[in-house]
Design a protein around this motif. Sequence first.
Motif, short mmCIF file in Angstrom:
data_model
loop_
_atom_site.label_atom_id
_atom_site.label_comp_id
_atom_site.label_asym_id
_atom_site.label_seq_id
_atom_site.Cartn_x
_atom_site.Cartn_y
_atom_site.Cartn_z
N THR A 2 0.83 -1.19 0.00
CA THR A 2 0.00 0.00 0.00
C THR A 2 0.87 1.25 0.00
N SER A 3 0.48 2.26 -0.78
CA SER A 3 1.24 3.50 -0.88
C SER A 3 1.37 4.18 0.48
N ILE A 4 2.53 4.78 0.72
CA ILE A 4 2.79 5.47 1.99
C ILE A 4 2.70 6.98 1.77
N VAL A 5 1.86 7.62 2.55
CA VAL A 5 1.66 9.07 2.49
C VAL A 5 2.30 9.70 3.73
N TYR A 6 3.12 10.70 3.51
CA TYR A 6 3.90 11.31 4.58
C TYR A 6 3.32 12.70 4.91
N SER A 7 2.98 12.90 6.16
CA SER A 7 2.51 14.22 6.63
C SER A 7 3.71 15.06 7.04
N ALA A 8 4.53 15.41 6.07
CA ALA A 8 5.79 16.10 6.37
C ALA A 8 5.58 17.49 6.93
N TYR A 9 4.43 18.08 6.69
CA TYR A 9 4.19 19.45 7.18
C TYR A 9 4.21 19.53 8.70
N ASN A 10 3.96 18.40 9.38
CA ASN A 10 4.01 18.41 10.84
C ASN A 10 5.40 18.67 11.38
N ALA A 11 6.43 18.45 10.56
CA ALA A 11 7.81 18.68 10.98
C ALA A 11 8.41 19.94 10.35
N ALA A 12 7.65 20.60 9.49
CA ALA A 12 8.19 21.74 8.75
C ALA A 12 8.49 22.92 9.66
N PRO A 13 9.57 23.66 9.40
CA PRO A 13 9.87 24.84 10.20
C PRO A 13 8.83 25.94 9.97
N MET A 14 8.66 26.79 10.96
CA MET A 14 7.73 27.90 10.83
C MET A 14 8.13 28.78 9.66
N GLY A 15 7.12 29.23 8.91
CA GLY A 15 7.37 30.17 7.83
C GLY A 15 8.03 29.56 6.61
N LEU A 16 7.98 28.24 6.46
CA LEU A 16 8.66 27.60 5.34
C LEU A 16 8.18 28.15 4.00
N SER A 17 6.88 28.38 3.87
CA SER A 17 6.34 28.82 2.58
C SER A 17 6.81 30.22 2.20
N LYS A 18 7.34 30.97 3.16
CA LYS A 18 7.85 32.32 2.87
C LYS A 18 9.34 32.31 2.51
N ASP A 19 9.96 31.15 2.66
CA ASP A 19 11.39 30.98 2.36
C ASP A 19 11.51 30.14 1.10
N THR A 20 11.54 30.79 -0.05
CA THR A 20 11.51 30.06 -1.32
C THR A 20 12.65 29.06 -1.44
N GLU A 21 13.86 29.47 -1.10
CA GLU A 21 15.01 28.58 -1.21
C GLU A 21 14.89 27.41 -0.24
N GLY A 22 14.51 27.72 1.00
CA GLY A 22 14.37 26.65 1.99
C GLY A 22 13.25 25.69 1.64
N GLU A 23 12.15 26.21 1.11
CA GLU A 23 11.04 25.35 0.73
C GLU A 23 11.42 24.47 -0.46
N ASP A 24 12.16 25.02 -1.41
CA ASP A 24 12.62 24.22 -2.55
C ASP A 24 13.49 23.06 -2.08
N LEU A 25 14.39 23.31 -1.13
CA LEU A 25 15.26 22.26 -0.62
C LEU A 25 14.47 21.21 0.15
N TRP A 26 13.47 21.66 0.92
CA TRP A 26 12.62 20.75 1.70
C TRP A 26 11.91 19.76 0.78
N TYR A 27 11.28 20.27 -0.25
CA TYR A 27 10.54 19.39 -1.16
C TYR A 27 11.47 18.58 -2.05
N LYS A 28 12.64 19.11 -2.37
CA LYS A 28 13.61 18.33 -3.14
C LYS A 28 14.02 17.08 -2.36
N ALA A 29 14.22 17.25 -1.05
CA ALA A 29 14.57 16.10 -0.20
C ALA A 29 13.44 15.09 -0.17
N LEU A 30 12.21 15.56 -0.09
CA LEU A 30 11.07 14.65 -0.08
C LEU A 30 10.91 13.93 -1.42
N ARG A 31 11.11 14.65 -2.51
CA ARG A 31 10.99 14.01 -3.83
C ARG A 31 12.07 12.97 -4.06
#
Length: 314
Positions: A2-31
């Motif tokens: 069965t496919s595994i779905v990760y709730s990674a936002y529960n571990a995300a740092p505050m304000g991640l969506s306002k940090d374009t570079e940091g958010e890109d790195l976060w999702y790159k690691a997940l991908r």
Amino acid sequence: MTSIVYSAYNAAPMGLSKDTEGEDLWYKALRAEHRIGGLELPALPGGLHPQGLHRLAHLLDPRWSNTVSAMPLTLVASKSDPAYGLASADPAGRQHALEDIDSIRQEALRLQALLGEASVRAFAIQSAPRADRSNPDAFTESLRTITSWDWGRIELLVEHSDALIAGQVPQKGYLSLQEEMSAVRSVTNSGSPRVRHLLNWGRSAIEGRSAATPGEHIDTLGEALGAFAFSGAGPAATNRSRAWEDAHLGLAIDEPESLLISDELRAVVAKLPDALAYLGIKAGAPAGSHGLDRLQLGLSMLAVLADPATAVDL
């Protein structure tokens, strides 16, 4: 598997969506993590992403089949309006929640238009507000309204949180599992599209104050269970949570106060129904961690879930 779905936002740092570079790195690691089959996307007051759906579509792996959870939106709205929720005994609070679910539903469908129909597999709703402000019949009526909308191939799941127990301080304190099941059965029997249930190991353990409660809830639901998520919980305070707090602890090998040992995870997986929409992992960040190190607890849980032979509890 069965496919595994990760709730990674529960571990995300505050304000991640306002940090374009940091958010890109976060999702790159997940991908880059091949064992992840999708993410749980948090519904927020501004939508599925503060910078809009095109930004979210850019961040997501197009191969993922993601889910949407209304829990974050519900928790935020409940802070300003304790009567807010799909099970509310207050008509205005229930209507507000219905409008929010409809808005996020439309966002989920627009995300599918950008990434393909398989990009959103399920949508989880909750029986808020706290049960002493709720009415099971109101929840049934909300489900009847929600299932009348166009969802395409997105599956609806009723996510169970800890129920309100007399003499016990709740974390969520929503309707009981039996009340939620009754509402789902009423809607399903009326000919509406299928609705199933979502359990979370930690929230069931918090309700029963026991590591045995998640298994009991699985047995109660049987084939009505549509998805199952793992997060830890425990009776002792940690360096980032209080006793029995819904803080999404990791496995006991990483956070010893957690009752979720690797053998328990394996035993739960073995008794789950075959036709689940997905398995989930939901873990917060270790105290004092920064950047991608905040994913440590979730990735450890992912490793055990994807390959149960990889961890031994000490």
